[in-house]
Design an enzyme around this catalytic site. Structure first.
Site, PDB file in Angstrom:
ATOM      1  N   TYR A   1      46.200  40.759  40.713  1.00 57.72           N
ATOM      2  CA  TYR A   1      46.396  40.188  39.385  1.00 57.72           C
ATOM      3  C   TYR A   1      45.081  40.027  38.649  1.00 57.72           C
ATOM      4  O   TYR A   1      43.999  40.160  39.235  1.00 57.72           O
ATOM      5  CB  TYR A   1      47.116  38.833  39.484  1.00 57.72           C
ATOM      6  CG  TYR A   1      46.243  37.674  39.947  1.00 57.72           C
ATOM      7  CD1 TYR A   1      45.837  37.569  41.268  1.00 57.72           C
ATOM      8  CD2 TYR A   1      45.824  36.699  39.051  1.00 57.72           C
ATOM      9  CE1 TYR A   1      45.043  36.510  41.694  1.00 57.72           C
ATOM     10  CE2 TYR A   1      45.027  35.634  39.465  1.00 57.72           C
ATOM     11  CZ  TYR A   1      44.640  35.549  40.787  1.00 57.72           C
ATOM     12  OH  TYR A   1      43.845  34.514  41.199  1.00 57.72           O
TER      13      TYR A   1
ATOM     14  N   ARG B   1      37.900  45.420  37.032  1.00 54.86           N
ATOM     15  CA  ARG B   1      38.158  44.715  38.298  1.00 54.86           C
ATOM     16  C   ARG B   1      39.590  44.970  38.769  1.00 54.86           C
ATOM     17  O   ARG B   1      39.850  45.092  39.973  1.00 54.86           O
ATOM     18  CB  ARG B   1      37.882  43.222  38.140  1.00 54.86           C
ATOM     19  CG  ARG B   1      37.949  42.477  39.464  1.00 54.86           C
ATOM     20  CD  ARG B   1      37.493  41.050  39.334  1.00 54.86           C
ATOM     21  NE  ARG B   1      38.343  40.294  38.435  1.00 54.86           N
ATOM     22  CZ  ARG B   1      38.035  39.093  37.935  1.00 54.86           C
ATOM     23  NH1 ARG B   1      36.892  38.520  38.252  1.00 54.86           N
ATOM     24  NH2 ARG B   1      38.856  38.466  37.130  1.00 54.86           N
TER      25      ARG B   1
ATOM     26  N   ARG C   1      63.489  45.060  53.358  1.00 55.42           N
ATOM     27  CA  ARG C   1      62.219  44.491  53.798  1.00 55.42           C
ATOM     28  C   ARG C   1      61.614  45.325  54.904  1.00 55.42           C
ATOM     29  O   ARG C   1      62.239  45.538  55.944  1.00 55.42           O
ATOM     30  CB  ARG C   1      62.412  43.047  54.281  1.00 55.42           C
ATOM     31  CG  ARG C   1      61.102  42.379  54.674  1.00 55.42           C
ATOM     32  CD  ARG C   1      61.307  40.953  55.147  1.00 55.42           C
ATOM     33  NE  ARG C   1      60.029  40.339  55.498  1.00 55.42           N
ATOM     34  CZ  ARG C   1      59.413  40.489  56.673  1.00 55.42           C
ATOM     35  NH1 ARG C   1      59.981  41.196  57.627  1.00 55.42           N
ATOM     36  NH2 ARG C   1      58.248  39.908  56.884  1.00 55.42           N
TER      37      ARG C   1
ATOM     38  N   HIS D   1      57.506  46.210  56.637  1.00 57.62           N
ATOM     39  CA  HIS D   1      56.057  46.018  56.540  1.00 57.62           C
ATOM     40  C   HIS D   1      55.357  47.264  56.012  1.00 57.62           C
ATOM     41  O   HIS D   1      54.395  47.170  55.272  1.00 57.62           O
ATOM     42  CB  HIS D   1      55.484  45.658  57.915  1.00 57.62           C
ATOM     43  CG  HIS D   1      55.735  44.235  58.305  1.00 57.62           C
ATOM     44  ND1 HIS D   1      54.804  43.434  58.892  1.00 57.62           N
ATOM     45  CD2 HIS D   1      56.833  43.461  58.184  1.00 57.62           C
ATOM     46  CE1 HIS D   1      55.291  42.231  59.118  1.00 57.62           C
ATOM     47  NE2 HIS D   1      56.547  42.232  58.698  1.00 57.62           N
TER      48      HIS D   1
ATOM     49  N   LYS E   1      41.367  40.819  43.955  1.00 62.02           N
ATOM     50  CA  LYS E   1      42.047  39.680  43.318  1.00 62.02           C
ATOM     51  C   LYS E   1      43.522  39.721  43.700  1.00 62.02           C
ATOM     52  O   LYS E   1      44.393  40.138  42.923  1.00 62.02           O
ATOM     53  CB  LYS E   1      41.824  39.704  41.802  1.00 62.02           C
ATOM     54  CG  LYS E   1      42.029  38.335  41.162  1.00 62.02           C
ATOM     55  CD  LYS E   1      41.287  38.222  39.852  1.00 62.02           C
ATOM     56  CE  LYS E   1      41.649  36.982  39.056  1.00 62.02           C
ATOM     57  NZ  LYS E   1      41.478  35.719  39.745  1.00 62.02           N
TER      58      LYS E   1
ATOM     59  N   GLU F   1      32.254  30.130  46.916  1.00 59.99           N
ATOM     60  CA  GLU F   1      32.663  29.936  45.520  1.00 59.99           C
ATOM     61  C   GLU F   1      33.660  28.795  45.486  1.00 59.99           C
ATOM     62  O   GLU F   1      33.849  28.088  46.483  1.00 59.99           O
ATOM     63  CB  GLU F   1      33.259  31.228  44.967  1.00 59.99           C
ATOM     64  CG  GLU F   1      34.456  31.737  45.760  1.00 59.99           C
ATOM     65  CD  GLU F   1      35.031  33.052  45.239  1.00 59.99           C
ATOM     66  OE1 GLU F   1      34.841  33.384  44.062  1.00 59.99           O
ATOM     67  OE2 GLU F   1      35.701  33.738  46.036  1.00 59.99           O
TER      68      GLU F   1
HETATM   69  N1  PDD Z   1      40.453  32.850  38.833  1.00 56.73           N
HETATM   70  N2  PDD Z   1      36.641  33.143  42.125  1.00 56.73           N
HETATM   71  C1  PDD Z   1      37.969  33.074  42.332  1.00 56.73           C
HETATM   72  C2  PDD Z   1      38.462  32.904  43.734  1.00 56.73           C
HETATM   73  C3  PDD Z   1      38.854  33.175  41.238  1.00 56.73           C
HETATM   74  O1  PDD Z   1      40.191  33.109  41.451  1.00 56.73           O
HETATM   75  C4  PDD Z   1      38.340  33.314  39.932  1.00 56.73           C
HETATM   76  C5  PDD Z   1      39.222  33.421  38.731  1.00 56.73           C
HETATM   77  C6  PDD Z   1      36.942  33.373  39.771  1.00 56.73           C
HETATM   78  C7  PDD Z   1      36.312  33.559  38.419  1.00 56.73           C
HETATM   79  O2  PDD Z   1      36.514  34.881  37.935  1.00 56.73           O
HETATM   80  P1  PDD Z   1      36.527  35.142  36.359  1.00 56.73           P
HETATM   81  O3  PDD Z   1      35.264  34.602  35.826  1.00 56.73           O
HETATM   82  O4  PDD Z   1      36.598  36.615  36.221  1.00 56.73           O
HETATM   83  O5  PDD Z   1      37.739  34.425  35.797  1.00 56.73           O
HETATM   84  C8  PDD Z   1      36.129  33.304  40.890  1.00 56.73           C
HETATM   85  C9  PDD Z   1      41.437  33.006  37.783  1.00 56.73           C
HETATM   86  C10 PDD Z   1      41.011  32.433  36.477  1.00 56.73           C
HETATM   87  C11 PDD Z   1      42.740  32.455  38.292  1.00 56.73           C
HETATM   88  O6  PDD Z   1      42.986  32.592  39.472  1.00 56.73           O
HETATM   89  O7  PDD Z   1      43.518  31.926  37.516  1.00 56.73           O
END
Ligand code: PDD
Length: 287
Positions: A34, A53, A99, A101, A148, A180
């Site tokens: 996402y 990304r 379903r 895997h 992501k 982070e």
């Molecule tokens: N999250 N690290 C993680 C684990 C994140 O999920 C996000 C963003 C960031 C910051 O990335 P960016 O600056 O590109 O938004 C760092 C989004 C906003 C979310 O999960 O809603």
């Protein structure tokens, strides 16, 4: 006027007209990726960086989906009034009809997008920004945090732990190093130098993180991408977190202890001003 129209697999429809198979792998396995992209006054903020990304995430988990993402999202935003909106875009591997895997490369991905209102942080000014209180806790995620993925259970559980402790976000530690936040990147300021954890598969390459480093370079603010240990938080002059929908936020306390004097720091004020100028340039077509 928000969330009246969502996008699902080629169609713009009302949310109650959008449905997905119970066998969709996004639902069954979090087999999906996402993006969350802010739009201000109908204009995508760092849209290309988000789409780059997205392509990285899709390639990393081998979902083949080639859409005109910008056209879809721009239209969705327009159909929802074109104001300050956060766009959520999710692409799952789709459904085999049962379903299993294992997956098949010919599976048709499910593409979903919706919007929700966001504050125009830069229009509102630095005084309106609420500093954060955070906790520090273990990073329980997998080792491909550069993807992501919608598999966010560790992030969700830890954020809930932070909320129940009266905090806004949790900073994560793995193998003795800060990575982070649960949905944000981390910055630390010491003696005028900005520090942030190195880019690796242990963190998400945040678009806001990247913009902070670009703006710092332009403004002559020294910065370093380094390994950061949690002990260093105690001696930091400033700590910030960053994300697309929140921009850059000063952290005022960590585990109940104030960061420096517990107020928004001067370098944060400067970075916020640089963001505000950048957004203005974007809105007027100069950036
Ligand atoms: N999250 N690290 C993680 C684990 C994140 O999920 C996000 C963003 C960031 C910051 O990335 P960016 O600056 O590109 O938004 C760092 C989004 C906003 C979310 O999960 O809603």
């Amino acid at each position: 006027m928000n969330n009246e129209v969502v996008y699902l697999n080629g169609r713009f429809v009302a949310p109650d007209q959008a449905s997905v198979s119970v066998f969709d792998r996004g639902f069954l396995f979090a087999d999906s990726v996402y993006e969350v992209i802010p739009y201000y006054r109908g204009i995508g903020f760092r849209l290309q960086q988000h789409l780059d990304r997205l392509v990285h995430s899709l390639r990393a988990i081998r979902i083949q989906a080639n859409e005109d993402w910008a056209a879809i999202l721009d239209e969705l935003v327009q159909r929802n009034g074109g104001g300050s909106l956060s766009v959520y875009l999710q692409v799952s591997r789709g459904s085999a009809g049962y379903r299993t895997h294992t997956y098949d490369d010919r599976m048709q991905p499910t593409v979903f997008a919706c919007t929700s209102p966001i504050r125009d942080i830069y229009g509102e000014g630095a005084d309106q920004v609420q500093g954060y209180h955070v906790i520090v806790t273990a990073d329980l995620r997998w080792h491909r945090c550069d993807i992501k993925s919608t598999g966010l259970l560790p992030n969700i559980l830890v954020l809930q732990q932070a909320r129940e402790a009266g905090a806004d976000e949790a900073l994560l530690v793995r193998d003795g190093l800060l990575s982070e936040g649960t949905s944000s990147n981390l910055f630390l300021v010491r003696q005028g130098v900005l520090y942030t954890p190195k880019r690796s598969s242990e963190i998400l390459g945040g678009t806001t993180r990247e913009l902070i480093l670009e703006l710092a370079a332009e403004a002559g603010i020294p910065y370093q991408e380094v390994d950061l240990r949690p002990e260093e938080l105690a001696t930091a002059d400033e700590v910030w977190i960053s994300s697309s929908t929140r921009g850059v936020i000063p952290v005022l306390s960590i585990d109940g202890e104030p960061v420096a004097d517990g107020r928004k720091g001067p370098l944060w004020q400067k970075m916020f001003a640089l963001f505000t100028c950048f957004q203005h340039r974007l809105m007027t077509g100069e950036a």
